[in-house]
Write a protein that holds these residues in place. Structure first.
Motif, PDB file in Angstrom:
ATOM      1  N   PHE A 216       0.816  -1.226   0.000  1.00  0.00           N
ATOM      2  CA  PHE A 216       0.000   0.000   0.000  1.00  0.00           C
ATOM      3  C   PHE A 216       0.846   1.271   0.000  1.00  0.00           C
ATOM      4  N   SER A 217       2.135   1.134  -0.337  1.00  0.00           N
ATOM      5  CA  SER A 217       3.063   2.253  -0.190  1.00  0.00           C
ATOM      6  C   SER A 217       2.634   3.465  -1.004  1.00  0.00           C
ATOM      7  N   TYR A 218       1.979   3.228  -2.161  1.00  0.00           N
ATOM      8  CA  TYR A 218       1.591   4.351  -3.023  1.00  0.00           C
ATOM      9  C   TYR A 218       0.449   5.167  -2.412  1.00  0.00           C
ATOM     10  N   PHE A 219      -0.154   4.694  -1.313  1.00  0.00           N
ATOM     11  CA  PHE A 219      -1.192   5.476  -0.619  1.00  0.00           C
ATOM     12  C   PHE A 219      -0.622   6.778  -0.039  1.00  0.00           C
ATOM     13  N   ILE A 220       0.719   6.909  -0.023  1.00  0.00           N
ATOM     14  CA  ILE A 220       1.304   8.167   0.460  1.00  0.00           C
ATOM     15  C   ILE A 220       0.997   9.329  -0.486  1.00  0.00           C
ATOM     16  N   PHE A 221       0.659   9.026  -1.745  1.00  0.00           N
ATOM     17  CA  PHE A 221       0.296  10.112  -2.659  1.00  0.00           C
ATOM     18  C   PHE A 221      -1.164  10.475  -2.397  1.00  0.00           C
ATOM     19  N   MET A 222      -1.377  11.655  -1.827  1.00  0.00           N
ATOM     20  CA  MET A 222      -2.701  12.019  -1.306  1.00  0.00           C
ATOM     21  C   MET A 222      -3.599  12.663  -2.353  1.00  0.00           C
ATOM     22  N   GLU A 223      -2.947  13.280  -3.355  1.00  0.00           N
ATOM     23  CA  GLU A 223      -3.778  14.006  -4.326  1.00  0.00           C
ATOM     24  C   GLU A 223      -3.839  13.245  -5.634  1.00  0.00           C
ATOM     25  N   ARG A 224      -5.010  13.324  -6.251  1.00  0.00           N
ATOM     26  CA  ARG A 224      -5.277  12.598  -7.479  1.00  0.00           C
ATOM     27  C   ARG A 224      -4.246  12.894  -8.586  1.00  0.00           C
ATOM     28  N   PRO A 225      -3.933  14.185  -8.852  1.00  0.00           N
ATOM     29  CA  PRO A 225      -2.977  14.447  -9.945  1.00  0.00           C
ATOM     30  C   PRO A 225      -1.611  13.823  -9.689  1.00  0.00           C
ATOM     31  N   LEU A 226      -1.185  13.818  -8.432  1.00  0.00           N
ATOM     32  CA  LEU A 226       0.113  13.228  -8.100  1.00  0.00           C
ATOM     33  C   LEU A 226       0.071  11.713  -8.306  1.00  0.00           C
ATOM     34  N   MET A 227      -1.025  11.081  -7.880  1.00  0.00           N
ATOM     35  CA  MET A 227      -1.147   9.630  -8.063  1.00  0.00           C
ATOM     36  C   MET A 227      -1.160   9.298  -9.556  1.00  0.00           C
TER      37      MET A 227
ATOM     38  N   ARG B 196      -3.503   8.199   2.537  1.00  0.00           N
ATOM     39  CA  ARG B 196      -4.907   8.343   2.143  1.00  0.00           C
ATOM     40  C   ARG B 196      -5.455   6.945   1.829  1.00  0.00           C
ATOM     41  N   LEU B 197      -6.566   6.606   2.439  1.00  0.00           N
ATOM     42  CA  LEU B 197      -7.184   5.304   2.175  1.00  0.00           C
ATOM     43  C   LEU B 197      -7.999   5.421   0.889  1.00  0.00           C
ATOM     44  N   TRP B 198      -7.350   5.072  -0.223  1.00  0.00           N
ATOM     45  CA  TRP B 198      -8.013   5.159  -1.526  1.00  0.00           C
ATOM     46  C   TRP B 198      -8.967   3.986  -1.691  1.00  0.00           C
ATOM     47  N   THR B 199     -10.035   4.192  -2.441  1.00  0.00           N
ATOM     48  CA  THR B 199     -10.962   3.089  -2.715  1.00  0.00           C
ATOM     49  C   THR B 199     -10.570   2.413  -4.034  1.00  0.00           C
ATOM     50  N   LEU B 200     -11.052   1.198  -4.221  1.00  0.00           N
ATOM     51  CA  LEU B 200     -10.724   0.476  -5.457  1.00  0.00           C
ATOM     52  C   LEU B 200     -11.252   1.181  -6.709  1.00  0.00           C
ATOM     53  N   PRO B 201     -12.471   1.712  -6.707  1.00  0.00           N
ATOM     54  CA  PRO B 201     -12.906   2.423  -7.930  1.00  0.00           C
ATOM     55  C   PRO B 201     -11.992   3.603  -8.261  1.00  0.00           C
ATOM     56  N   GLU B 202     -11.545   4.321  -7.235  1.00  0.00           N
ATOM     57  CA  GLU B 202     -10.649   5.466  -7.489  1.00  0.00           C
ATOM     58  C   GLU B 202      -9.336   4.991  -8.108  1.00  0.00           C
ATOM     59  N   ILE B 203      -8.765   3.939  -7.524  1.00  0.00           N
ATOM     60  CA  ILE B 203      -7.462   3.456  -8.012  1.00  0.00           C
ATOM     61  C   ILE B 203      -7.602   2.959  -9.449  1.00  0.00           C
ATOM     62  N   ARG B 204      -8.661   2.199  -9.711  1.00  0.00           N
ATOM     63  CA  ARG B 204      -8.852   1.653 -11.064  1.00  0.00           C
ATOM     64  C   ARG B 204      -9.041   2.799 -12.077  1.00  0.00           C
ATOM     65  N   GLU B 205      -9.822   3.797 -11.687  1.00  0.00           N
ATOM     66  CA  GLU B 205     -10.056   4.929 -12.611  1.00  0.00           C
ATOM     67  C   GLU B 205      -8.754   5.669 -12.915  1.00  0.00           C
ATOM     68  N   MET B 206      -7.923   5.855 -11.891  1.00  0.00           N
ATOM     69  CA  MET B 206      -6.666   6.586 -12.104  1.00  0.00           C
ATOM     70  C   MET B 206      -5.707   5.778 -12.981  1.00  0.00           C
ATOM     71  N   LEU B 207      -5.687   4.457 -12.814  1.00  0.00           N
ATOM     72  CA  LEU B 207      -4.813   3.621 -13.656  1.00  0.00           C
ATOM     73  C   LEU B 207      -5.234   3.727 -15.125  1.00  0.00           C
ATOM     74  N   LEU B 208      -6.537   3.677 -15.361  1.00  0.00           N
ATOM     75  CA  LEU B 208      -7.019   3.766 -16.749  1.00  0.00           C
ATOM     76  C   LEU B 208      -6.731   5.154 -17.309  1.00  0.00           C
ATOM     77  N   GLU B 209      -6.903   6.174 -16.458  1.00  0.00           N
ATOM     78  CA  GLU B 209      -6.617   7.553 -16.888  1.00  0.00           C
ATOM     79  C   GLU B 209      -5.134   7.715 -17.245  1.00  0.00           C
ATOM     80  N   ALA B 210      -4.272   6.990 -16.535  1.00  0.00           N
ATOM     81  CA  ALA B 210      -2.828   7.086 -16.800  1.00  0.00           C
ATOM     82  C   ALA B 210      -2.435   6.344 -18.074  1.00  0.00           C
ATOM     83  N   GLY B 211      -3.359   5.603 -18.654  1.00  0.00           N
ATOM     84  CA  GLY B 211      -3.085   4.968 -19.938  1.00  0.00           C
ATOM     85  C   GLY B 211      -3.159   3.457 -19.942  1.00  0.00           C
TER      86      GLY B 211
END
Ligand SMILES: C[S@@+](CC[C@H](N)C(=O)[O-])C[C@H]1O[C@@H](n2cnc3c(N)ncnc32)[C@H](O)[C@@H]1O
Length: 258
Positions: free
Chosen positions: A111-122, A201-216
């Motif tokens: 869960f180390s990437y949970f340290i990135f708190m803001e969406r643009p940074l993640m 930041r305790l990110w939810t799975l929908p948020e993480i999945r959406e950001m991965l798809l947004e990243a390409g």
């Protein structure tokens, strides 16, 4: 009283993690995994496990903290054979800016990437991982959650010679930010308070999945753990699914293909 020794013997199970990563990569890409980058590697135990498993395996471990890298070098890397040591490199660097390119797989575990708190940074972290991967590369992450993840609580687990203590000290529902600690106590009663501290930041799975798809990434699939019918506990077998269970606490893998 060595906090990294305690951590490796309570938090990590690198054999099972590498089994999952290698088998899933082979299934998805129809070829064996060869090169692996472990982001937030800490003591680089996972990267060491990878190079120890095959003569052509190569690994890089990336962490900001020179002290934990030195511990990993002295205790894990030097335990490898000379030919294995030549195939692993530990880098003191920010995962947002890693020079290692053209690799088969990147891991961001515990869960180390949970340290990135803001969406643009993640998203920019996920984009940089995307750029680092081969054309058929795969990014592996884990995540935790469940209704108890939002609570202030302390949990203990007996390990060999010591107790592992996980504390969720604060949780802010407005920002989803939480303060967590790992404490250890030896069987002789010697306590090591706040051996590790995480503000996440305790990110939810929908948020993480959406950001991965947004990243390409073209996929961002969740692999959920099965249940051992006799104990009601997790059985260690993770399967791709779109249907999870609303457990008190769960850990899952997320697999994102380039
Ligand atoms: C939760 S530990 C994970 C250790 C190990 N990967 C594991 O799976 O158990 C988090 C690690 O991330 C490192 N870290 C935090 N921010 C980082 C960053 N921006 N770039 C590289 N490493 C970072 C810390 O130094 C720490 O060693």
């Amino acid at each position: 009283m060595d906090k990294h020794h305690f951590y490796q013997n309570s938090v990590q199970c690198v054999e099972a993690e590498i089994d999952f990563v290698a088998e899933t990569f082979q299934t998805l890409k129809k070829r064996p995994l060869k090169t692996l980058r472990e982001d937030f590697c800490g003591t680089a135990q996972t990267a060491c496990e990878w190079v120890s498993r095959g003569d052509n395996h190569m690994a890089w471990g990336v962490d900001l903290d020179p002290l934990v890298l030195q511990w990993g070098q002295d205790n894990n890397v030097t335990s490898l054979s000379w030919s294995q040591q030549k195939r692993i490199q530990l880098l003191e660097a920010d995962v947002l800016d890693v020079p290692v390119q053209c690799i088969d797989t990147v891991l961001a575990m515990n869960f180390s990437y949970f340290i990135f708190m803001e969406r643009p940074l993640m998203v920019s972290y996920f984009e940089s991982v995307y750029q680092s991967l081969n054309e058929d590369g795969v990014f592996f992450l884990d995540a935790f959650g469940g209704y108890e993840a939002h609570k202030v609580l302390t949990e203990e687990r007996e390990c060999d010679g010591f107790t592992y203590i996980w504390e969720q000290a604060t949780f802010n529902p407005i920002t989803s930010e939480m303060q967590c600690y790992i404490h250890f106590e030896t069987d002789e009663g010697v306590r090591m308070d706040r051996a590790f501290a995480y503000y996440w930041r305790l990110w939810t799975l929908p948020e993480i999945r959406e950001m991965l798809l947004e990243a390409g990434f073209k996929t961002a699939d969740v692999y959920w753990e099965g249940t051992d019918e006799s104990t009601g506990e997790g059985d260690g077998v993770y399967t791709k699914t779109m249907l999870g269970t609303p457990d008190a606490g769960w850990v899952c893998y997320i697999v994102a293909e380039k």
